[in-house]
Design an enzyme around this catalytic site. Sequence first.
Site, PDB file in Angstrom:
ATOM      1  N   ASP A  37      80.988 -51.496  12.852  1.00 23.75           N
ATOM      2  CA  ASP A  37      79.589 -52.116  12.360  1.00 23.75           C
ATOM      3  C   ASP A  37      78.997 -51.975  10.836  1.00 23.75           C
ATOM      4  OD1 ASP A  37      76.880 -52.995  12.981  1.00 23.75           O
ATOM      5  OD2 ASP A  37      76.291 -51.314  12.032  1.00 23.75           O
TER       6      ASP A  37
ATOM      7  N   GLU B 226      82.830 -55.902  11.797  1.00 22.55           N
ATOM      8  CA  GLU B 226      82.011 -56.832  11.601  1.00 22.55           C
ATOM      9  C   GLU B 226      81.434 -56.869  10.168  1.00 22.55           C
ATOM     10  OE1 GLU B 226      77.126 -57.450  12.101  1.00 22.55           O
ATOM     11  OE2 GLU B 226      78.031 -55.250  11.225  1.00 22.55           O
TER      12      GLU B 226
HETATM   13  C1  GLC Z   1      75.004 -54.832  12.145  1.00 21.26           C
HETATM   14  C2  GLC Z   1      74.380 -54.988  13.487  1.00 21.26           C
HETATM   15  C3  GLC Z   1      72.887 -55.245  13.454  1.00 21.26           C
HETATM   16  C4  GLC Z   1      72.380 -54.008  12.595  1.00 21.26           C
HETATM   17  C5  GLC Z   1      73.100 -53.579  11.479  1.00 21.26           C
HETATM   18  C6  GLC Z   1      72.707 -52.451  10.732  1.00 21.26           C
HETATM   19  O1  GLC Z   1      74.801 -55.829  11.423  1.00 21.26           O
HETATM   20  O2  GLC Z   1      74.799 -56.087  14.268  1.00 21.26           O
HETATM   21  O3  GLC Z   1      72.293 -55.525  14.547  1.00 21.26           O
HETATM   22  O4  GLC Z   1      70.859 -54.130  12.500  1.00 21.26           O
HETATM   23  O5  GLC Z   1      74.483 -53.628  11.553  1.00 21.26           O
HETATM   24  O6  GLC Z   1      73.237 -51.277  11.573  1.00 21.26           O
END
Ligand code: GLC
Length: 624
Positions: A268, A310
């Site tokens: 993430d 991500e």
């Molecule tokens: C990523 C997740 C999102 C979250 C962020 C902080 O972007 O997809 O939902 O708010 O990380 O953890």
Amino acid sequence: MSATPRRGVTNDEIFALRWDRGQRDLIGPLHRLYGGDTLALMDRLRDLLKKHWRARPADLRRLDLVRDLNPDWFLSEDMVAYVFYIDRFAGDLKHLPSRIPYLQELGVTYAHMMPCLKPRPGANDGGYAVMDYTAINPDLGTMADFQQSNLQLRAAGISPVIDMVLNHTAKEHAWAVKARAGDPYYQAFYRMFDDDTLPKQYEKTLVEIFPDQAPGNFTYYDDMGKWVWTTFNEYQWDLNWENPEVFLAVLDTILFLANRGVEVFRLDAVAFMWKQMGTSCQNLPQVHDILQALTQATRVCAPAVIHKAEAIVGPQDLVPYLGTGSHAGRESQLAYHNNLMVQFWSTLASGDSRLMTYVLKTHFPESFRRASFAPYIRCHDDIGWAITPEDTAHIPHMDAKAHRDYLADFYNGTYPGSTARGTDFQVNAETGDRRTNGTFASLAGLEAARTPREVDTAIARMRLGHALIASYGGIPLIYMGDEIGMTNDYSYVDNPDHADDSRWIQRPMMDWDATEHTEGPAARISADLRHIMRTRKATPQFAGTVPTRVLDTGHRALFVYQRLGDDRKVTCVVNFTADTQKLWPEDAALRDVPHVDLLSGQALALSHGQITLAPYQSMWLRPV
Ligand code: GLC
């Protein structure tokens, strides 16, 4: 003559061989990141990996071997992903296995269970504020339930996927609690400052992620008299990846979870992991070293496991997450294709594919080494309109800011004639930029559709989107509820923990009744999607190992790309408009050779050398 006694290879020998293989891909990044005594760090790393290897269950070791022999497993055209919240989809982990037949019918081979580790109490950013990485969220079940459910998913040919939040922990995590109590070892796990001199300097070049509900990137805590780096919400403390102890501690939890049956980790918010004064503190080169080191270390101990990055960033910054230069074939195996997602929505609104063609043709290689994108149309997050002036400069009369404003207006439904129903998110007071929330169906016009024709149009747009992600390359991600056209859930405002975050509009409870419909939009969208995924699976040219080439045909209404199979190419033609369109293929191979449209099953009828596409029609053309 006495024969040498034969014996099989021992587990420790397998580990030693994998360590030898992995070392060279680990030393470089670790040395660049942490300098100093890299060999001592390597020793500690090897011990950590060996500990988890020894604890690795026999069935997972078998899977390791299978995937060592077939490292391209995740690039197969057979792969289809489904993304869901366990509670919203199945209630809890005990009930999840009963939904496996539903997933199988959709063709799913990859189940991304949204955050399911133990979050902090109260508001927790949809589970992205984890207080214990070794425990399951008690509302969903226990670690034993998780392992059991993972076993059943795997037995059904579905890879369990979870989020690994590694840019930050909840401030209630044991490390943070010890840091707050004054323990210097754990204070070094985070980025803490005695006064606001440095935070103020950093702020000059940082962007705000949640300007509405969590302005600024730092938080002051009176009790400890320190500022803490908090990129997202106040309760999410950024980890200090400059500290090798953080690397080892996070890897420890990744491998702990891998041994409980996780096959893919969605890493993430990786763009934010390294900070450097004077920069935006996003996408810094060290992030790629960290990701390579995490991937290669995981590969020593659990080669069945892969990582998905991500990184929701602009085109130039996105490509390196799949490994370029010295990281090629060594970094994350998957990454969200958020630029394809943004360009899909942009072209759907404007009916003009020039920007999409330019961006996807210019910034993206046709293939990666042992890696690929995960294309998607919607996810649980907002859509950030990543449209840059550098790109719009190549499109006559297009201005980036004006186009971003147009898209935000189009998708919040205020633009004249728009049937989209979304909401603005995180309006940035300084730049005026807005992001957008809404489900696929609501943004595609289904929620606002009043006439049968409007319903047909919304369904055709959804068909187009699903066909795009199924054919573009990599693993298509189906977001829970999109397969039945679920519209926005406005009830989130009734939950005090969700009310200030309109991303919950696109995180509905699964409508199981709608899955039983035999007619109407849900049944039609679902039938379309199943057909698309079945066709994808029967098309070897859609494997992630096959290059994707975007063609610039000069036709504004159409987006055209080819999958360059060894034997045959598949030419995908997408009509992004509500009008019938004609294409005069320049390519003789397409014009003069009989083709079939894999989606309709029809032989391609060329009339006067033209291909005719109905409104919002996609064609997948392959030589017969
Ligand atoms: C990523 C997740 C999102 C979250 C962020 C902080 O972007 O997809 O939902 O708010 O990380 O953890």
